[in-house]
Design an enzyme around this catalytic site. Structure first.
Site, short mmCIF file in Angstrom:
data_model
loop_
_atom_site.label_atom_id
_atom_site.label_comp_id
_atom_site.label_asym_id
_atom_site.label_seq_id
_atom_site.Cartn_x
_atom_site.Cartn_y
_atom_site.Cartn_z
N GLU A 172 1.07 -1.53 -0.53
CA GLU A 172 0.19 0.06 0.54
C GLU A 172 0.92 1.19 -0.06
O GLU A 172 0.89 2.34 1.11
CB GLU A 172 -0.82 -0.07 1.21
CG GLU A 172 -1.76 -1.14 1.45
CD GLU A 172 -2.88 -1.55 2.43
OE1 GLU A 172 -2.27 -0.34 3.25
OE2 GLU A 172 -3.14 -2.07 2.59
N ASP A 409 -7.15 -12.37 3.38
CA ASP A 409 -5.99 -10.82 3.73
C ASP A 409 -5.20 -11.66 4.37
O ASP A 409 -5.05 -12.02 4.60
CB ASP A 409 -7.42 -9.68 4.73
CG ASP A 409 -6.35 -8.74 5.03
OD1 ASP A 409 -5.01 -8.11 4.38
OD2 ASP A 409 -7.81 -7.50 5.52
N GLU A 458 -6.65 -4.95 -3.06
CA GLU A 458 -5.99 -4.70 -3.01
C GLU A 458 -4.71 -3.50 -3.13
O GLU A 458 -4.47 -3.14 -4.54
CB GLU A 458 -6.72 -4.05 -1.54
CG GLU A 458 -6.37 -2.70 -0.39
CD GLU A 458 -6.11 -3.31 1.14
OE1 GLU A 458 -6.63 -2.32 1.87
OE2 GLU A 458 -5.26 -4.31 1.37
N GLU A 464 -8.92 3.38 3.68
CA GLU A 464 -8.90 2.38 4.78
C GLU A 464 -7.70 3.81 5.81
O GLU A 464 -7.62 4.09 6.63
CB GLU A 464 -8.40 1.46 5.25
CG GLU A 464 -6.88 0.93 4.50
CD GLU A 464 -7.17 -0.25 5.22
OE1 GLU A 464 -7.97 -1.81 4.84
OE2 GLU A 464 -5.76 -0.85 4.71
#
Length: 658
Positions: A172, A409, A458, A464
């Protein structure tokens, strides 16, 4: 070249696909002759070279691969080449940018003295190459791969921030703009990396079709070079806590795999800002669909519980992880034309051994039955560690319950073991007719084409982040379509109804909001590609803002056509996407207010009704301020979009009824 039964012909050979410039150089040229990828022999070594518009962009790409202790291609030099032109129509199972598009490129296969080939493809919007081996052994060990990119200039790059934990990462990434020479040495980061070339073109570097192999990572090198690295094969893993399956010890090799195989593509998308938004090159490089039956795969929108912390009010029950709350989510989804709900973390007992131990307050079978009565499917969240420890039993139970998909996840790795595990999940999930949403792991590298039940990934700095940081800024939001999204669909999870200006935003974990305006959030549903698209906020907040629901209920998650209306990397973006005979527009800006002129020439003849959601007159100080309007437009119309700081615009355009 004409159409043959609806498919462009594939020509076996072509004069211009590859040219032997001198004894040991092979050039492959794009169909429009603007991009040239060359392979040169340098004694016992080979290297690549990329030129764009007649100018060198990458001077040298030294490359070799070592298998079972032997470095290839070795000293034998180039043996022969085989060339062809590919010109065909591609119809993706799950449409993204378009429901059909033309794949056009020139391809060269370079054969060396020895059991390896190098395959090169050059498109009008980029180039790619990969190793292929034909070693007559059932299993070989890939000891290492040499790969570097020596750029011709110190190009500015949107460079992903390296991880402190090395190859252990959710990927991320924050992206900083820096010259190539400033890329940190010895600190690997995962692509895509986007470089600004001369003349307005950009170059996006990434990898595609990563199967039975680790993902590509990048780090700085001397001068204006970047160096590739790869997570070594894990010799020993260790579970820390209930979800972090870390690598305690690594082997001295990259992969164990069949001796005859194709390795991942190393790909360069070359396009201007608008071209990055419409490039389909990476999709075409992935292996085609391997599923015989795909009719059951249903993209859609999802009412999601985790981000909003299940903050439901004005109901005669206590909200939480219980039957009443999730029936309420199902009822909300059904009332607003949403296809799914997700039960995120908390539906099962904590710990990888307890995946199938449902908490006492829930009855999954009853929830599924309630959902089926209202045409709403149930998707369940889980950690990769929990799924791995309960693999066969879990899939059998999922089928018994009748759920529609899984959200896996906390993978946090892309070594060969984890990439193989992701493919195994995709295959077995397809056997049980389950959708897959991968979170907390690697970026998409083509698995979604090969196994289209993998609807989204993702691996993005998404909404988030607003629960604990200020990282998810509007500036980052308008950078993502030109970087991470080029690699494939991204589960950003938009839809916040509490919206804040740069001055008023605060990260709040249990009652989160977004940076930028409400229309900035709405626009994401058109700008961002994800066949499984979340509505991240709580049903209560959507009920309090009923003006947004006609848009959120109507907007699709797959598209037939895309038209770019405005494109500035990291500054602003506006696109129009068509589904059937209806067009949708999404526009977003960074913290700088902008006025965009968007021509509607893509519309057909006649008049159209435009319903719009735009930043209200006070959106610069109250980011929730939204003006909803209706007007008549036609193909000669031009929209003037006035975007507030962190602002946005969304619209639905339908042909007027005669």
């Amino acid at each position: 070249m004409g159409m043959i039964q609806g498919i462009w012909a594939i020509t076996a050979t072509t004069v211009f696909a590859a040219t032997l410039v001198q004894a040991q150089e092979v050039r492959t040229v794009s169909p429009d002759e603007t991009i040239v990828f060359s392979i040169l022999a340098e004694g016992a070594n080979i290297c690549g070279k990329l030129a764009v518009d007649g100018k060198s962009v990458i001077d040298r790409i030294p490359m070799s691969i070592t298998i079972d202790g032997v470095e290839y291609p070795g000293s034998g030099g180039l043996n022969k080449t085989e060339t062809r032109t590919i010109d065909r129509e591609t119809v993706p199972v799950i449409p993204g940018i378009s429901s059909r598009f033309r794949e056009q490129c020139n391809e060269t296969v370079i054969r060396f003295d020895g059991p390896v080939n190098l395959r090169v493809r050059v498109h009008n919007d980029g180039a790619a190459f990969r190793w292929e081996s034909r070693i007559d052994r059932g299993e070989v060990t890939v000891n290492g791969e040499e790969l570097a990119f020596e750029f011709a200039d110190d190009y500015p790059a949107y460079y992903p921030t390296p991880e402190k934990k090395g190859y252990f990462s959710h990927q991320e990434r924050r992206l900083g703009r820096l010259p190539i020479s400033a890329a940190p040495i010895g600190q690997p980061t995962s692509p895509p990396v986007l470089l600004e070339l001369d003349g307005g073109r950009k170059l996006l570097l990434t990898d595609v079709n990563v199967q039975h192999y680790p993902g590509l990572w990048i780090e700085g090198a001397e001068g204006t070079a970047l160096k590739a690295s790869f997570p070594p094969y894990p010799a020993k893993t260790e579970l820390k806590g209930d979800r972090d399956l870390t690598v305690a010890e690594r082997s001295d090799f990259l992969a164990k795999c069949p001796g005859t195989r194709s390795f991942p593509w190393r790909a360069f998308v070359v396009a201007d800002d608008a071209g990055l938004l419409t490039s389909t090159m990476l999709h075409t490089l992935a292996d085609p669909c391997r599923l015989d039956d795909t009719a059951w795969i249903k993209p859609g929108k999802v009412a999601w519980d985790w981000w909003n912390y299940r903050n439901i009010t004005d109901m005669p029950f206590k909200a939480g992880i219980n039957q009443e709350t999730y029936k309420h989510f199902i009822d909300f989804a059904a009332a607003n034309d949403l296809q799914y709900i997700i039960l995120d973390e908390g539906w099962s007992e904590k710990g990888p051994d307890n995946l199938l131990h449902v908490v006492p307050a829930l009855n999954i079978a009853e929830l599924v039955e309630h959902g089926e009565s209202k045409n709403v499917g149930v998707i369940l969240w889980m950690t990769s560690a929990a799924l791995e420890q309960n693999f066969d039993a879990a899939f059998e139970q999922f089928s018994t319950w009748g759920i529609k998909g899984i959200k896996v996840d906390f993978m946090q790795r892309d070594d060969q073991v984890m990439m193989d595990f992701c493919e195994r999940i995709a295959i077995v999930a397809a056997n049980h007719q389950l959708l897959v949403d991968f979170h907390g792991g690697s970026k998409p590298t083509g698995l979604q084409r090969t196994y289209p039940n993998v609807l989204t990934h993702e691996s993005v700095l998404g909404l988030e982040q607003n629960k604990w940081s200020k990282n998810a800024t509007p500036g980052m939001a308008v950078l993502l379509p030109f970087t991470r999204m080029v690699a494939g669909p991204m589960d950003y999870t938009p839809g916040a109804m509490d919206n804040y200006t740069e001055a008023t935003f605060r990260a709040v974990g249990r009652n989160p909001g977004s940076q930028g305006t409400r229309c900035h959030q709405l626009a994401m549903y058109v700008v961002y590609l994800s066949p499984l698209q979340m509505l991240a906020d709580t049903p209560t907040k959507y009920r309090r803002n009923p003006g947004c629901m006609p848009f959120l209920s109507a907007v699709p998650t797959t598209w037939d056509e895309t038209v770019v209306l405005h494109a500035e990397v990291g500054k602003a973006v506006a696109v129009a996407r068509r589904k059937g005979d209806t067009w949708y527009i999404g526009a977003m800006t960074d913290w700088t207010p902008r006025e965009l002129e968007c021509k509607l020439g893509f519309l057909g003849n006649g008049d159209f009704q435009l319903n719009s959601w735009k930043d209200g007159p006070n959106a610069a100080t109250e980011a929730t301020d939204t003006t909803i309007g209706e007007s008549t437009v036609d193909a000669s119309s031009t929209l003037t979009l006035k975007l507030a700081p962190g602002g946005g615009y969304a619209a639905i355009i339908k042909r007027s009824k005669s």
